[in-house]
Design a protein around this motif. Structure first.
Motif, PDB file in Angstrom:
ATOM      1  N   VAL A 166       0.834  -1.201   0.000  1.00  0.00           N
ATOM      2  CA  VAL A 166       0.000   0.000   0.000  1.00  0.00           C
ATOM      3  C   VAL A 166       0.873   1.257   0.000  1.00  0.00           C
ATOM      4  CG1 VAL A 166      -1.679   1.297   1.369  1.00  0.00           C
ATOM      5  CG2 VAL A 166      -1.883  -1.186   1.170  1.00  0.00           C
ATOM      6  N   ALA A 167       0.421   2.290  -0.715  1.00  0.00           N
ATOM      7  CA  ALA A 167       1.188   3.539  -0.800  1.00  0.00           C
ATOM      8  C   ALA A 167       0.600   4.650   0.049  1.00  0.00           C
ATOM      9  CB  ALA A 167       1.281   3.992  -2.251  1.00  0.00           C
ATOM     10  N   THR A 168      -0.736   4.687   0.201  1.00  0.00           N
ATOM     11  CA  THR A 168      -1.383   5.788   0.904  1.00  0.00           C
ATOM     12  C   THR A 168      -2.574   5.272   1.710  1.00  0.00           C
ATOM     13  OG1 THR A 168      -2.710   6.220  -1.080  1.00  0.00           O
ATOM     14  CG2 THR A 168      -0.755   7.596  -0.745  1.00  0.00           C
ATOM     15  N   ILE A 169      -3.036   6.124   2.651  1.00  0.00           N
ATOM     16  CA  ILE A 169      -4.179   5.789   3.499  1.00  0.00           C
ATOM     17  C   ILE A 169      -5.123   6.983   3.539  1.00  0.00           C
ATOM     18  CG2 ILE A 169      -4.945   5.130   5.826  1.00  0.00           C
ATOM     19  CD1 ILE A 169      -1.982   4.159   6.245  1.00  0.00           C
ATOM     20  N   GLY A 170      -6.412   6.724   3.303  1.00  0.00           N
ATOM     21  CA  GLY A 170      -7.432   7.761   3.414  1.00  0.00           C
ATOM     22  C   GLY A 170      -8.469   7.342   4.445  1.00  0.00           C
ATOM     23  N   ILE A 171      -8.846   8.261   5.315  1.00  0.00           N
ATOM     24  CA  ILE A 171      -9.795   7.952   6.388  1.00  0.00           C
ATOM     25  C   ILE A 171     -10.977   8.918   6.317  1.00  0.00           C
ATOM     26  CG2 ILE A 171     -10.142   7.740   8.875  1.00  0.00           C
ATOM     27  CD1 ILE A 171      -7.189   7.187   9.187  1.00  0.00           C
ATOM     28  N   GLY A 172     -12.183   8.372   6.170  1.00  0.00           N
ATOM     29  CA  GLY A 172     -13.399   9.183   6.180  1.00  0.00           C
ATOM     30  C   GLY A 172     -13.985   9.236   7.581  1.00  0.00           C
ATOM     31  N   VAL A 173     -14.257  10.447   8.054  1.00  0.00           N
ATOM     32  CA  VAL A 173     -14.765  10.630   9.419  1.00  0.00           C
ATOM     33  C   VAL A 173     -16.012  11.514   9.391  1.00  0.00           C
ATOM     34  CG1 VAL A 173     -12.530  10.317  10.537  1.00  0.00           C
ATOM     35  CG2 VAL A 173     -13.222  12.606   9.799  1.00  0.00           C
ATOM     36  N   PRO A 174     -16.971  11.272  10.293  1.00  0.00           N
ATOM     37  CA  PRO A 174     -18.173  12.107  10.346  1.00  0.00           C
ATOM     38  C   PRO A 174     -17.925  13.373  11.166  1.00  0.00           C
ATOM     39  CG  PRO A 174     -18.358  10.320  11.918  1.00  0.00           C
ATOM     40  CD  PRO A 174     -17.055  10.117  11.205  1.00  0.00           C
ATOM     41  N   GLY A 175     -17.449  14.398  10.514  1.00  0.00           N
ATOM     42  CA  GLY A 175     -17.176  15.639  11.238  1.00  0.00           C
ATOM     43  C   GLY A 175     -16.370  16.607  10.404  1.00  0.00           C
ATOM     44  N   LEU A 231       3.325   5.585   6.323  1.00  0.00           N
ATOM     45  CA  LEU A 231       2.699   5.951   5.048  1.00  0.00           C
ATOM     46  C   LEU A 231       1.952   7.274   5.170  1.00  0.00           C
ATOM     47  CD1 LEU A 231       1.175   2.482   4.090  1.00  0.00           C
ATOM     48  CD2 LEU A 231       3.286   3.494   3.214  1.00  0.00           C
ATOM     49  N   ALA A 232       1.792   7.958   4.044  1.00  0.00           N
ATOM     50  CA  ALA A 232       1.015   9.188   4.021  1.00  0.00           C
ATOM     51  C   ALA A 232      -0.444   8.879   4.351  1.00  0.00           C
ATOM     52  CB  ALA A 232       1.115   9.853   2.650  1.00  0.00           C
ATOM     53  N   CYS A 233      -1.033   9.679   5.239  1.00  0.00           N
ATOM     54  CA  CYS A 233      -2.407   9.435   5.673  1.00  0.00           C
ATOM     55  C   CYS A 233      -3.175  10.748   5.680  1.00  0.00           C
ATOM     56  CB  CYS A 233      -2.417   8.825   7.078  1.00  0.00           C
ATOM     57  SG  CYS A 233      -4.071   8.479   7.718  1.00  0.00           S
ATOM     58  N   TYR A 234      -4.375  10.733   5.112  1.00  0.00           N
ATOM     59  CA  TYR A 234      -5.199  11.932   5.020  1.00  0.00           C
ATOM     60  C   TYR A 234      -6.615  11.652   5.518  1.00  0.00           C
ATOM     61  CZ  TYR A 234      -1.403  13.154   1.846  1.00  0.00           C
ATOM     62  OH  TYR A 234      -0.164  13.387   1.298  1.00  0.00           O
ATOM     63  N   GLU A 286     -20.155   1.084   0.818  1.00  0.00           N
ATOM     64  CA  GLU A 286     -18.726   1.059   0.509  1.00  0.00           C
ATOM     65  C   GLU A 286     -18.244   2.338  -0.162  1.00  0.00           C
ATOM     66  OE1 GLU A 286     -18.376  -2.538  -1.774  1.00  0.00           O
ATOM     67  OE2 GLU A 286     -18.023  -3.744   0.021  1.00  0.00           O
ATOM     68  N   ALA A 287     -19.148   3.266  -0.460  1.00  0.00           N
ATOM     69  CA  ALA A 287     -18.768   4.487  -1.177  1.00  0.00           C
ATOM     70  C   ALA A 287     -17.727   5.290  -0.410  1.00  0.00           C
ATOM     71  CB  ALA A 287     -20.001   5.344  -1.443  1.00  0.00           C
ATOM     72  N   GLY A 288     -17.910   5.440   0.904  1.00  0.00           N
ATOM     73  CA  GLY A 288     -16.985   6.236   1.698  1.00  0.00           C
ATOM     74  C   GLY A 288     -15.603   5.627   1.769  1.00  0.00           C
ATOM     75  N   LEU A 289     -15.544   4.328   1.947  1.00  0.00           N
ATOM     76  CA  LEU A 289     -14.263   3.622   2.010  1.00  0.00           C
ATOM     77  C   LEU A 289     -13.519   3.757   0.679  1.00  0.00           C
ATOM     78  CD1 LEU A 289     -13.894   0.001   3.424  1.00  0.00           C
ATOM     79  CD2 LEU A 289     -12.727   0.697   1.342  1.00  0.00           C
ATOM     80  N   ILE A 290     -14.221   3.505  -0.421  1.00  0.00           N
ATOM     81  CA  ILE A 290     -13.601   3.587  -1.746  1.00  0.00           C
ATOM     82  C   ILE A 290     -13.159   5.020  -2.043  1.00  0.00           C
ATOM     83  CG2 ILE A 290     -14.048   3.349  -4.215  1.00  0.00           C
ATOM     84  CD1 ILE A 290     -15.953   1.032  -3.491  1.00  0.00           C
ATOM     85  N   GLY A 291     -14.024   5.974  -1.721  1.00  0.00           N
ATOM     86  CA  GLY A 291     -13.704   7.370  -1.985  1.00  0.00           C
ATOM     87  C   GLY A 291     -12.532   7.868  -1.170  1.00  0.00           C
ATOM     88  N   ALA A 292     -12.463   7.493   0.104  1.00  0.00           N
ATOM     89  CA  ALA A 292     -11.353   7.920   0.956  1.00  0.00           C
ATOM     90  C   ALA A 292     -10.027   7.378   0.438  1.00  0.00           C
ATOM     91  CB  ALA A 292     -11.587   7.456   2.392  1.00  0.00           C
ATOM     92  N   ALA A 293     -10.038   6.114  -0.002  1.00  0.00           N
ATOM     93  CA  ALA A 293      -8.813   5.520  -0.545  1.00  0.00           C
ATOM     94  C   ALA A 293      -8.351   6.253  -1.793  1.00  0.00           C
ATOM     95  CB  ALA A 293      -9.055   4.044  -0.859  1.00  0.00           C
ATOM     96  N   ASP A 294      -9.283   6.575  -2.674  1.00  0.00           N
ATOM     97  CA  ASP A 294      -8.909   7.229  -3.925  1.00  0.00           C
ATOM     98  C   ASP A 294      -8.459   8.674  -3.698  1.00  0.00           C
ATOM     99  OD1 ASP A 294      -8.903   6.711  -6.913  1.00  0.00           O
ATOM    100  OD2 ASP A 294      -9.986   8.612  -6.814  1.00  0.00           O
ATOM    101  N   LEU A 295      -9.116   9.370  -2.781  1.00  0.00           N
ATOM    102  CA  LEU A 295      -8.696  10.738  -2.483  1.00  0.00           C
ATOM    103  C   LEU A 295      -7.280  10.772  -1.915  1.00  0.00           C
ATOM    104  CD1 LEU A 295     -12.000  12.174  -0.987  1.00  0.00           C
ATOM    105  CD2 LEU A 295     -10.797  13.067  -2.987  1.00  0.00           C
ATOM    106  N   ALA A 296      -6.934   9.789  -1.087  1.00  0.00           N
ATOM    107  CA  ALA A 296      -5.564   9.717  -0.571  1.00  0.00           C
ATOM    108  C   ALA A 296      -4.572   9.457  -1.693  1.00  0.00           C
ATOM    109  CB  ALA A 296      -5.486   8.628   0.490  1.00  0.00           C
ATOM    110  N   ARG A 297      -4.956   8.584  -2.615  1.00  0.00           N
ATOM    111  CA  ARG A 297      -4.086   8.267  -3.742  1.00  0.00           C
ATOM    112  C   ARG A 297      -3.864   9.504  -4.629  1.00  0.00           C
ATOM    113  NH1 ARG A 297      -7.096   4.756  -5.817  1.00  0.00           N
ATOM    114  NH2 ARG A 297      -6.127   2.852  -5.032  1.00  0.00           N
ATOM    115  N   CYS A 298      -4.906  10.302  -4.808  1.00  0.00           N
ATOM    116  CA  CYS A 298      -4.840  11.469  -5.696  1.00  0.00           C
ATOM    117  C   CYS A 298      -4.347  12.733  -4.989  1.00  0.00           C
ATOM    118  CB  CYS A 298      -6.234  11.759  -6.270  1.00  0.00           C
ATOM    119  SG  CYS A 298      -6.925  10.419  -7.259  1.00  0.00           S
ATOM    120  N   HIS A 299      -4.085  12.640  -3.690  1.00  0.00           N
ATOM    121  CA  HIS A 299      -3.717  13.831  -2.921  1.00  0.00           C
ATOM    122  C   HIS A 299      -2.409  14.404  -3.440  1.00  0.00           C
ATOM    123  CE1 HIS A 299      -2.957  16.448   0.544  1.00  0.00           C
ATOM    124  NE2 HIS A 299      -4.213  16.255   0.871  1.00  0.00           N
ATOM    125  N   PRO A 300      -2.357  15.750  -3.614  1.00  0.00           N
ATOM    126  CA  PRO A 300      -1.116  16.361  -4.144  1.00  0.00           C
ATOM    127  C   PRO A 300       0.030  16.238  -3.156  1.00  0.00           C
ATOM    128  CG  PRO A 300      -2.670  18.050  -3.411  1.00  0.00           C
ATOM    129  CD  PRO A 300      -3.409  16.742  -3.376  1.00  0.00           C
TER     130      PRO A 300
END
Length: 315
Positions: free
Chosen positions: A58-67, A99-102, A301-315
């Motif tokens: 794995v190269a990146t980590i994205g975490i979706g949180v309610p807040g 790893l980078a985490c957002y 699964e939308a949030g999990l998939i989206g968080a992963a992709d946003l981390a991957r695409c993060h500048p």
């Protein structure tokens, strides 16, 4: 192929998965979420992420949180349903894994998931509206996620739709989610059943004769079986949703609205009044393309998939 971990933190569960560039989940983990214990929740999040990191490159980590997430996308500033305001989740997970985490707001992450891999993948400026206990959303304009100056954009459920209206849990009055959410549907159905029991005969039968036992699932079932009160509840709630969508269209000019959440499982019972009210209230409807109304495809699964992709695409 670049792999990323997506994490979806909710009030009752923490779900994580390894997601590839096509939005496919290759492995999953799920644990109960101790929402009132931030240290335990952070420990569980770190543990399941480390498990996945040990198994996949794995190269990146994205975490979706309610807040609300701070502009650095490392800390939670305020979480209405989780007790870890100010927690440096991104920093701690990054330190534990190397790893980078957002962090991202969970509704934003879900909207991005639908935009990249789901119902909104053929659109360029979609708005995702999640209709559940309240109303949440994520706004994408010209292919970019709208976060706003402080990272708080997209709290669409709290736009005022009725001046000095019913009180909302946010402290204001007349918010959209008070009138157009799943909670609003239930409240309307219960009020109708209490006032006009003959119209709600089937609904009350399903609820064991108890108004307070009426739930969204029972309202859907009763409406499908012809119960007048249940159908009226869907009609009223759908009208409020349609009015809110028309307001959003006037501001953002999207090419589509993606509707998600359990209430949408009622399909035409809800969508018919939403569509008719939206069309009737759309600003300059005769002179513009009307945004499409589509149902979300990725489900929980939308949030999990989206968080992963946003981390991957993060500048």
């Amino acid at each position: 192929m670049s792999l990323s971990i997506g994490v979806d933190i909710g009030g009752t569960k923490i779900a994580a998965g390894v997601v590839d560039e096509a939005g496919t989940i290759l492995a999953r983990r799920r644990r109960p979420s101790p929402a009132d214990d931030s240290n335990a929740a952070l420990r569980i999040t770190t543990e399941i992420v480390q498990e996945l990191v040990a198994e996949f490159p794995v190269a990146t980590i994205g975490i979706g949180v309610p807040g609300f997430v701070d502009p650095s996308q490392k800390k939670i500033i305020f979480g209405p349903n989780i007790d870890w305001d100010g927690a440096d989740i991104g920093g701690q997970v990054a330190t534990a894994t190397g790893l980078a985490c957002y962090l991202e707001n969970d509704a934003n992450a879900a909207a991005w998931g639908e935009y990249k891999f789901g119902a909104a993948s053929s659109y360029h400026s979609p708005i995702t509206v999640t209709i559940g206990t309240g109303i949440g959303g994520g706004i994408i304009i010209d292919g970019k996620l709208l976060r706003g100056a402080s990272g708080f954009a997209g709290e669409i459920g709290h736009m005022e739709i009725v001046p000095d209206g019913l009180p909302c849990g946010c402290g204001q009055k007349g918010c959209w989610e008070v009138y157009g959410s799943g909670n609003a549907l239930t409240a309307t159905a219960r009020k109708l059943a209490a006032s006009y029991p003959a119209r709600a005969a089937r609904l009350l039968e399903l609820a064991g004769g108890k108004v307070e036992a009426i739930s969204g699932l029972l309202i859907t079932e009763a409406a499908q079986q012809g119960d007048s009160a249940a159908q009226t509840a869907f009609s009223e709630t759908g009208k409020w949703i349609g009015k809110g969508l028309a307001n959003l269209a006037a501001i953002f000019d999207p090419d589509a609205f993606v509707l998600s959440g359990g209430v949408c499982e009622a399909k035409d019972l809800l969508l018919a009044p939403v569509q008719s009210t939206f069309t009737a209230n759309l600003t300059m409807a005769a002179h513009r393309p009307q945004p499409d109304l589509v149902i979300a495809q990725l489900g929980n699964e939308a949030g999990l998939i989206g968080a992963a992709d946003l981390a991957r695409c993060h500048p």
